[in-house]
Design a protein around this motif. Structure first.
Motif, short mmCIF file in Angstrom:
data_model
loop_
_atom_site.label_atom_id
_atom_site.label_comp_id
_atom_site.label_asym_id
_atom_site.label_seq_id
_atom_site.Cartn_x
_atom_site.Cartn_y
_atom_site.Cartn_z
N PHE A 1 34.59 37.34 44.88
CA PHE A 1 36.10 36.96 45.02
C PHE A 1 36.85 38.28 44.47
O PHE A 1 37.91 38.37 45.45
N TRP A 2 36.57 39.18 43.65
CA TRP A 2 37.25 40.16 43.29
C TRP A 2 37.63 41.12 44.44
O TRP A 2 38.67 41.63 44.70
N THR A 3 36.34 41.29 45.18
CA THR A 3 36.60 42.29 46.18
C THR A 3 37.39 41.78 47.41
O THR A 3 37.86 42.66 47.92
N TRP A 4 37.02 40.34 47.62
CA TRP A 4 37.82 39.86 48.62
C TRP A 4 39.31 40.00 48.46
O TRP A 4 40.11 40.54 49.15
N LEU A 5 39.68 39.66 47.23
CA LEU A 5 41.12 39.68 46.72
C LEU A 5 41.90 41.05 46.83
O LEU A 5 42.84 41.37 47.25
N MET A 6 41.04 42.02 46.32
CA MET A 6 41.30 43.37 46.49
C MET A 6 41.61 43.84 47.75
O MET A 6 42.42 44.59 48.01
N GLN A 7 40.81 43.56 48.82
CA GLN A 7 40.86 43.85 50.15
C GLN A 7 41.96 43.35 50.66
O GLN A 7 42.60 44.14 51.51
N VAL A 8 42.38 41.97 50.35
CA VAL A 8 43.43 41.68 50.99
C VAL A 8 44.88 42.27 50.60
O VAL A 8 45.82 42.56 51.41
N ARG A 9 44.81 42.41 49.38
CA ARG A 9 46.00 43.24 48.66
C ARG A 9 46.05 44.72 49.42
O ARG A 9 47.13 45.17 49.65
N ALA A 10 44.99 45.40 49.37
CA ALA A 10 44.91 46.76 50.03
C ALA A 10 45.44 46.53 51.66
O ALA A 10 46.27 47.65 52.01
N ASP A 11 44.79 45.55 52.42
CA ASP A 11 45.37 45.57 53.74
C ASP A 11 46.82 45.39 53.91
O ASP A 11 47.33 45.79 54.89
N ALA A 12 47.47 44.44 53.08
CA ALA A 12 48.85 44.50 53.02
C ALA A 12 49.48 45.79 52.72
O ALA A 12 50.33 45.91 53.42
N ALA A 13 49.15 46.31 51.63
CA ALA A 13 49.72 47.53 51.55
C ALA A 13 49.51 48.53 52.81
O ALA A 13 50.53 49.23 53.00
N ALA A 14 48.35 48.48 53.26
CA ALA A 14 47.95 49.63 54.46
C ALA A 14 49.05 49.25 55.80
O ALA A 14 49.51 50.04 56.28
N THR A 15 49.63 47.86 55.86
CA THR A 15 50.35 47.48 56.95
C THR A 15 51.89 47.30 56.50
O THR A 15 52.77 46.71 57.19
N GLY A 16 52.22 47.82 55.21
CA GLY A 16 53.51 47.74 54.83
C GLY A 16 54.14 46.42 54.52
O GLY A 16 55.42 46.14 54.56
N ARG A 17 53.22 45.69 54.01
CA ARG A 17 53.56 44.20 53.70
C ARG A 17 53.36 44.09 52.31
O ARG A 17 52.62 44.68 51.40
N THR A 18 54.31 43.22 51.58
CA THR A 18 54.29 42.90 50.14
C THR A 18 53.01 41.79 49.91
O THR A 18 52.56 41.06 50.81
N PHE A 19 52.64 41.60 48.56
CA PHE A 19 51.57 41.18 48.30
C PHE A 19 51.72 40.40 47.15
O PHE A 19 52.32 41.03 46.05
N ALA A 20 51.40 39.19 46.85
CA ALA A 20 51.35 38.37 45.48
C ALA A 20 50.26 37.27 45.48
O ALA A 20 49.82 36.94 46.48
N ALA A 21 49.60 37.27 44.19
CA ALA A 21 48.64 36.20 44.12
C ALA A 21 49.14 35.30 42.96
O ALA A 21 49.90 35.64 42.07
N TYR A 22 48.90 34.16 43.19
CA TYR A 22 49.51 32.99 42.46
C TYR A 22 48.49 31.96 41.64
O TYR A 22 47.57 31.65 42.40
N CYS A 23 48.75 31.51 40.42
CA CYS A 23 48.20 30.60 39.76
C CYS A 23 48.71 29.81 39.14
O CYS A 23 50.08 29.85 39.13
N TYR A 24 48.43 28.66 38.54
CA TYR A 24 49.20 27.79 37.63
C TYR A 24 48.69 27.66 36.25
O TYR A 24 47.75 27.31 35.93
N SER A 25 49.45 28.38 35.49
CA SER A 25 49.00 28.46 33.86
C SER A 25 47.93 29.62 33.83
O SER A 25 46.81 29.02 33.88
N ARG A 26 48.25 30.48 33.79
CA ARG A 26 47.49 31.96 33.94
C ARG A 26 46.36 31.85 32.54
O ARG A 26 45.44 32.90 32.79
#
Length: 549
Positions: free
Chosen positions: A387-412
């Protein structure tokens, strides 16, 4: 707590320490109408926690007694209560070093009854120190800080109290009240240690947390006098909304024919605790505010002893409830953080054993990272790492292509807890982040709590849980029984927790429930962005000019 026949044939009331924390009205109903609950199926979550606590106590007993059997006197649990109490008293009078499973004699005059997992003889001062074994955390790890207060702890095998710089105390009033209760029972027989100390062994089973009972005895005495008077019928009670109501059988069950359940009584009386639960309603009642309508009609300054949220908002909550408005906007315009790449996250855990499922939603696609090996299991580390590896990869891919990233939860709270716990417990495994990496992520702007966004911008007369808020945005769960407590029962069946064959249909049920949770946060976010301003009335529509905050 229970009632029984006293020495002279009269109906006697006995009270154990469990009754000292919780709802007074439930205590009265439990004692006066015990026959109504005969055969009632216990809430699944409560039953599971009870079973887990029993298993934890057996583990602690077998470990401690097994390490040095000669030091221990074990009171056999299969005996009658009277025989167990006699055996416990004989052991203490004989000076037994350590007693497991002790039961103290019932006190027909005071009404006290109770037992203790461990009675530890105070070799220096005489008497016995009560130590309880509980299945919740009593401490949290922390980095040593010379400026902090350090709790007193002891080794599990030798009573050596010392200041412990490596942990912080988790407040547990129920443990302190139980220890005070036991101290008073020991004191009656001249067998309480003069040290005024008690101990608790928690879920981690790594140390004894020492409590100073001198600091709580006065509060205990007042609380006990109140509760025993309730049981004896000397003090009246009425229903009042508290967190305990969620799992109380009396909330939806009437004590007798012609009577009302607590829920129906509260609604029929438009009781103020429906919008100001717990201690809030206690304050309001002292000022003559018993109903929602009383609160809605309030004008002038807030009560002097009001120490909660802004009082204006509490009044607005009452007015919104009275008109049926599910939400009220605090702000002129509702805002929620958005990003080019948005991931919704929701986890499923089983008690304190671990987090077995991290569910995600990205671009409408649900991806679960799961282990179906019964917890606790090392395979949990594998699923968390993926899970962590996938989430960080999604974040890294967004940064590499100049897009913003956010992960959301409900009551953290739960997500943060298991992010840190997983990093700590599986440190060194492939793909497992460090605690510092977790901290950097959860403290950063890309980890967004939708619960916080809702809390800051809406007043919620019916509660702020996701299952209360998301339906306002138009979302509904596929499973009508969906909920955290229910999912624990599904999990036990889905993994064959008791040695039975795993039920694959329950695994599907869990995955669908988890998917619905992440879908709900997405729907809620879109609604807050596009429609909430138009659909939700503002606070000005409810707040009168004469209400002071």
């Amino acid at each position: 707590m229970y009632s029984g026949i006293g020495d002279h044939g009269e109906r006697a009331a006995f009270l154990d320490a469990r009754a000292l924390i919780g709802c007074r009205h439930r205590l009265l109903l439990d004692s006066s109408h015990p026959q109504v609950l005969t055969g009632v199926i216990e809430d699944a979550g409560v039953q599971q926690r009870r079973e887990a606590a029993a298993a934890h106590r057996i583990q602690v007993r077998d470990t401690l007694v097994g390490a040095n059997p000669d030091l221990w006197t074990v009171i056999e649990p299969g005996q009658s209560a009277g025989h167990r109490a006699e055996a416990t008293m004989r052991a203490m009078e004989a000076g037994a070093e350590r007693i497991w499973g002790g039961l103290l004699p019932q006190e027909s005059d005071t009404g006290r009854r109770g037992g203790c997992e461990i009675l530890w003889r105070d070799a220096d001062r005489g008497g016995y120190i009560p130590i309880v074994v509980v299945n919740h955390k009593v401490t949290d790890p922390r980095q040593p800080d010379p400026a902090d207060f350090h709790p007193m702890t002891s080794s599990l095998y030798d009573w050596r109290p010392k200041s412990d710089r490596n942990v912080r105390t988790r407040p547990q009033p129920r443990d302190q009240q139980r220890l005070a209760h036991l101290y008073r029972m020991l004191q009656r027989h001249g067998l309480a240690s003069p040290s005024l100390a008690g101990g608790a062994i928690g879920y981690a089973f790594d140390r004894i947390l020492i409590h100073d009972l001198g600091a709580v005895l006065d509060d205990y005495d007042r609380r006990y006098a109140d509760r025993i008077a309730v049981v004896r019928g000397e003090l009246p009670t009425i229903p009042s909304k508290v967190p305990e109501c969620r799992q109380c059988p009396w909330f939806t069950r009437a004590p007798e024919e012609g009577a009302q359940s607590c829920e129906k009584w509260l609604v029929a009386h438009r009781d103020v605790s429906l919008v100001a639960p717990g201690a809030r309603s206690e304050v309001l009642r002292r000022h003559g505010v018993d109903t929602i309508d009383d609160l809605a009609a309030w004008t002038g300054d807030a009560p002097d002893d009001w120490h909660f949220e802004l009082f204006t908002e509490t009044v607005v909550t009452a007015r919104a409830w009275a008109t049926g408005a599910p939400l009220v906007r605090r702000v002129e315009r509702v805002r929620v953080q958005r990003a080019d790449v948005e991931v919704d996250v929701d986890l499923e855990s089983y008690q304190e054993h671990g987090a077995y499922l991290w569910g995600t939603l990205l671009d409408g696609v649900y991806r679960p990272f799961v282990t179906w090996d019964p917890l606790p299991t090392e395979d949990e580390g594998r699923s968390f790492a993926e899970f962590w590896t996938w989430l960080m990869q999604v974040r890294a891919d967004a940064a590499a292509t100049g897009r913003t990233f956010a992960a959301y939860c409900y009551s953290r709270t739960a997500e943060d807890k298991w992010l840190y716990e997983s990093a700590r417990r599986f440190a060194g495994m492939p793909g497992i982040p460090t605690e510092r990496e977790i901290q950097k992520f959860v403290d950063g702007p890309q980890w967004v709590d939708m619960f916080q966004a809702v809390s800051e911008q809406f007043i919620c007369p019916n509660g702020k849980g996701l299952k209360k808020i998301a339906p306002v945005a138009g979302f509904s769960w596929r499973d009508p029984e969906a909920g955290g407590e229910a999912s624990m029962s599904w999990y036990r069946l889905g993994v064959g927790y008791d040695g039975s064959e795993p039920d694959m249909s329950q695994r599907t049920r869990i995955l669908e429930y988890n998917e619905d949770d992440v879908q709900a946060t997405k729907v809620l976010r879109d609604w807050m962005t596009n429609r909430a301003d138009a659909e939700v009335p503002g606070i000005a529509d409810f707040a009168g000019r004469n209400i002071a905050s």
